[in-house]
Design a protein around this motif. Structure first.
Motif, mmCIF file in Angstrom:
data_model
loop_
_atom_site.group_PDB
_atom_site.id
_atom_site.type_symbol
_atom_site.label_atom_id
_atom_site.label_comp_id
_atom_site.label_asym_id
_atom_site.label_seq_id
_atom_site.Cartn_x
_atom_site.Cartn_y
_atom_site.Cartn_z
ATOM 1 N N ARG A 89 0.827 -1.151 -0.034
ATOM 2 C CA ARG A 89 0.098 0.155 -0.041
ATOM 3 C C ARG A 89 0.749 1.166 0.000
ATOM 4 O O ARG A 89 0.768 2.136 -0.618
ATOM 5 N N ILE A 90 1.723 1.221 0.829
ATOM 6 C CA ILE A 90 2.890 2.365 0.890
ATOM 7 C C ILE A 90 3.589 2.491 -0.401
ATOM 8 O O ILE A 90 3.551 3.675 -1.015
ATOM 9 N N GLY A 91 4.103 1.291 -1.065
ATOM 10 C CA GLY A 91 4.492 1.329 -2.296
ATOM 11 C C GLY A 91 3.725 2.058 -3.359
ATOM 12 O O GLY A 91 4.092 2.811 -4.183
ATOM 13 N N VAL A 92 2.288 1.612 -3.525
ATOM 14 C CA VAL A 92 1.497 2.317 -4.320
ATOM 15 C C VAL A 92 1.402 3.965 -4.005
ATOM 16 O O VAL A 92 1.569 4.556 -5.134
ATOM 17 N N SER A 150 -6.029 10.677 -10.943
ATOM 18 C CA SER A 150 -7.089 9.651 -11.174
ATOM 19 C C SER A 150 -6.702 8.200 -10.323
ATOM 20 O O SER A 150 -7.628 7.593 -9.874
ATOM 21 N N LEU A 151 -5.471 7.743 -10.652
ATOM 22 C CA LEU A 151 -4.922 6.678 -9.790
ATOM 23 C C LEU A 151 -5.133 6.582 -8.509
ATOM 24 O O LEU A 151 -5.595 5.372 -7.972
ATOM 25 N N LEU A 152 -4.925 7.736 -7.638
ATOM 26 C CA LEU A 152 -5.327 7.640 -6.232
ATOM 27 C C LEU A 152 -6.612 7.607 -5.886
ATOM 28 O O LEU A 152 -6.992 6.884 -5.012
ATOM 29 N N ALA A 153 -7.474 8.232 -6.828
ATOM 30 C CA ALA A 153 -8.875 8.123 -6.454
ATOM 31 C C ALA A 153 -9.224 6.795 -6.692
ATOM 32 O O ALA A 153 -10.054 6.099 -5.946
ATOM 33 N N LEU A 154 -8.754 6.176 -7.513
ATOM 34 C CA LEU A 154 -9.286 4.535 -7.824
ATOM 35 C C LEU A 154 -8.753 3.773 -7.011
ATOM 36 O O LEU A 154 -9.331 2.886 -6.446
ATOM 37 N N PHE A 155 -7.723 3.976 -6.249
ATOM 38 C CA PHE A 155 -6.997 3.170 -5.399
ATOM 39 C C PHE A 155 -7.488 3.300 -4.056
ATOM 40 O O PHE A 155 -7.995 2.485 -3.306
#
Lengths: 290, 315
Positions: B29-32, B225-230
């Motif tokens: 998760r931190i990696g993401v 966008s990626l953060l929103a989806l994640f």
């Protein structure tokens, strides 16, 4: 009518505060060519320190000078530790440094004080004066008077005193100023100290009306900058008039359009000035020396 | 070896090997988060490192991407496509505001982008009918495990996200490195040295700056966008001034002059607050101090310093 007058009063009040912030920007810009992004934090240091001291029983006449001294120390430390060592660095570096200082001071206030919103009673009480059916707070008169006094003192200082002339000489050509025997380092330090004092005084005067909190500095800086741009970068008179105009524009936006978006007014002004008169009202367009 | 191939190999190897050090799924998760920040910071490297311009409003573009992904699925656009729509939206906004501002010097860009970020934040907080207001809104979730299951691989969601973001970062970094070594990138570096000199060489300075500004906005938007989806949730804080400062500090600490700096800066400043509570508590002071100290003591940032260490070791 009474509504219109009311908006004028509130516009003039906040406008005078923005004018003081813009004057602080102008002082440092004139001396060093740096736009000090932590100018808003000086205002907050003034307001927060005074509020916390008053809350712990210190009278206002003692709390205010202490707050201003605290801001001056912050300003001088900023110059000594961050600006002076980076002298001759590209503009971008200096911008990043003063932004870093702004965030640092914000965190420092959050740690030393707290995250609450603060205010204290106006200097001459809270009883508003009725004029043309609108209410004028006595503190508004303090704010307007204070900003005018600061402006007059600054103009006098810059044009009539030796130290003030040194600041102007340093801004126009640092090498020539050095050759003429001016200690440019202490001159710039002086500009930072005065600028911090100007900002802190604005904070001390404004807090009864505008309230303050550790994170209020950014918006203050944004509006002060808009004021300076509107008036013309580098001109003290421009800073004063630009500040008042931004305050009025903001008050009328809040009154007649939407109070949700009153803070957007300053931003729109920045855009319009950039588009239509990059020199501002009193400024000149600078030519880059290659 | 060409710089583009080298960047591809180094970054791919690092991202492939990193999970060996992850003791639990939590670290994925931190990696993401590190990878998403790396993407925004890579955009900032293009702007600050290549052309030498400061933006204090990049969180605004980040939020445009995040909210495009949050809002648009309700209007029938599939979540994956919203990334593209958000990026195009961010590019258009950047072009619109960049055109007047970029004619002027650094200060104006800094303050105008600061105002832009605040404006985005204001709209997101006040227009509750569309954005859910200050509380934010839920994002329609997507099945990130599906592509892996097609290949017959069964993994946890966080791990799937790690690999998806790793691919995005590799693509982002390869594109940015490629840009640096293209005529457009050389024009950017010429402008960085001197506007006037670049113009005298026939470079369209305004256009070069605008291109970099738009590119960096697109990076931020995709990251958003990626953060929103994640996270499956967005709040107006994505557009907050402090978020812009975070992006800026990561760029400066890692070193704006190379894409490797983006990864280093994002890695340090994303993982430190997660690991050290002291850091999280004094986050503002830490970020401020890091910005000042890096600029005063190590203006090029960590990446060149580390590179120098390696080349010295080789001799």
């Amino acid at each position: 009518m009474s509504e219109f007058v009311q908006f004028c009063f509130s516009g003039l009040t906040v406008g005078a505060i923005y004018a003081s912030v813009a004057l602080g920007f102008t002082l440092i810009y004139n001396a060093s060519g740096v736009i000090n992004f932590s100018q808003g934090e000086f205002v907050v240091i003034g307001g927060m320190t005074t509020a916390v001291l008053i809350a712990s029983g210190v009278p206002i006449w003692l709390a205010a000078p202490i707050a201003i001294i605290a801001a001056v120390i912050a300003g001088m430390t900023l110059y000594k530790l961050a600006i002076e060592p980076a002298r001759g660095a590209p503009l971008v570096t200096l911008i990043i440094i003063t932004i870093g200082a702004s965030i640092f001071l914000r965190g420092l206030m959050q740690t030393v004080f707290d995250k609450q919103i603060h205010r204290y009673e106006g200097f001459s009480g809270e009883q508003s004066i009725a004029i043309f059916g609108a209410a004028l707070l006595p503190q508004s008169i303090w704010i307007l008077g204070g900003s005018l006094v600061v402006f007059v003192l600054l103009v006098w200082f810059l044009s009539r005193t030796k130290a003030g002339n040194a600041i102007r000489a340093t801004s126009s050509d640092i090498l020539a100023a050095k050759l003429a025997g001016i200690n440019t380092n202490s001159t710039m330090m002086l500009a930072f100290a005065l600028s911090a004092a100007t900002g802190a005084l604005a904070g001390v005067l404004a807090t009864p009306v505008t309230f303050t909190s550790y994170d209020a500095g950014v918006l203050m800086a944004l509006k002060g900058f808009a004021a300076m741009m509107l008036g013309g970068v580098g001109s003290p008179a421009g800073a004063l008039i630009g500040g008042i105009l931004i305050g009025l524009i903001e008050a009328f936006t809040a009154g007649y359009i939407s109070s949700d978006y009153k803070d957007a007014a300053a931003f729109l002004v920045i855009f319009l000035v950039l588009f239509f008169m990059p020199g501002g009202l009193f400024g000149m367009v600078r030519v880059e020396r290659v | 070896m060409s710089p583009v191939l080298r960047a591809f190999l180094i970054i791919s190897a690092l991202l492939l090997l990193a999970p060996l050090l992850f003791p639990s799924v939590y670290y994925y998760r931190i990696g993401v988060l590190v990878l998403i920040n790396t993407l925004s910071v890579t955009g900032m490297v293009v702007l600050l490192g290549y052309v030498g311009l400061v933006s204090l409003g990049h969180a605004g573009f980040f939020a445009i991407g995040a909210y495009a992904t949050a809002v648009l699925p309700a209007y029938g656009i599939p979540p994956i496509l919203t990334i593209l729509v958000g990026a195009i939206g961010a590019a258009l906004v950047a072009a619109f505001i960049g055109k007047p501002i970029l004619r002027l010097k650094g200060h104006y860009l800094a303050i105008a982008t600061l105002g832009f970020g605040m404006l985005v934040w204001m709209v997101l907080s006040k227009e509750a009918w569309l954005t859910g207001g200050p509380d934010g809104m839920v994002v329609e979730s997507i099945d990130v495990k599906a592509p892996f299951e097609l290949l017959g691989i069964k993994i946890k969601t966080a791990i799937a996200w790690y690999w998806i973001c790793a691919v995005a970062v590799v693509i982002g970094i390869v594109l940015a490195t490629n840009l640096a070594n293209s005529p457009a990138g050389r024009a950017m570096r010429a402008v960085h040295e001197s506007d006037v000199a670049a113009a005298s060489l026939g470079i369209d300075v305004a256009r070069t700056k605008l291109t970099a500004f738009i590119i960096s906005a697109v990076y931020a938007s995709v990251a958003g966008s990626l953060l929103a989806l994640f996270n499956r949730y967005v709040t107006p804080d994505t557009a907050d001034f402090l978020h812009s400062i975070e992006i800026m500090t990561m760029t400066v600490l890692g070193g704006a002059s190379s894409v490797y700096g983006a990864l280093i800066g994002a890695l340090i400043l994303t993982s430190l607050p997660q690991m050290l509570t002291v850091f999280a508590e004094y986050e503002n002071m830490m970020f401020g101090a890091i910005m000042i100290l890096t600029m005063v003591l190590m203006r090029q940032g960590l990446a060149p310093a580390i590179a120098q260490l390696f080349s010295r070791g080789r001799k």
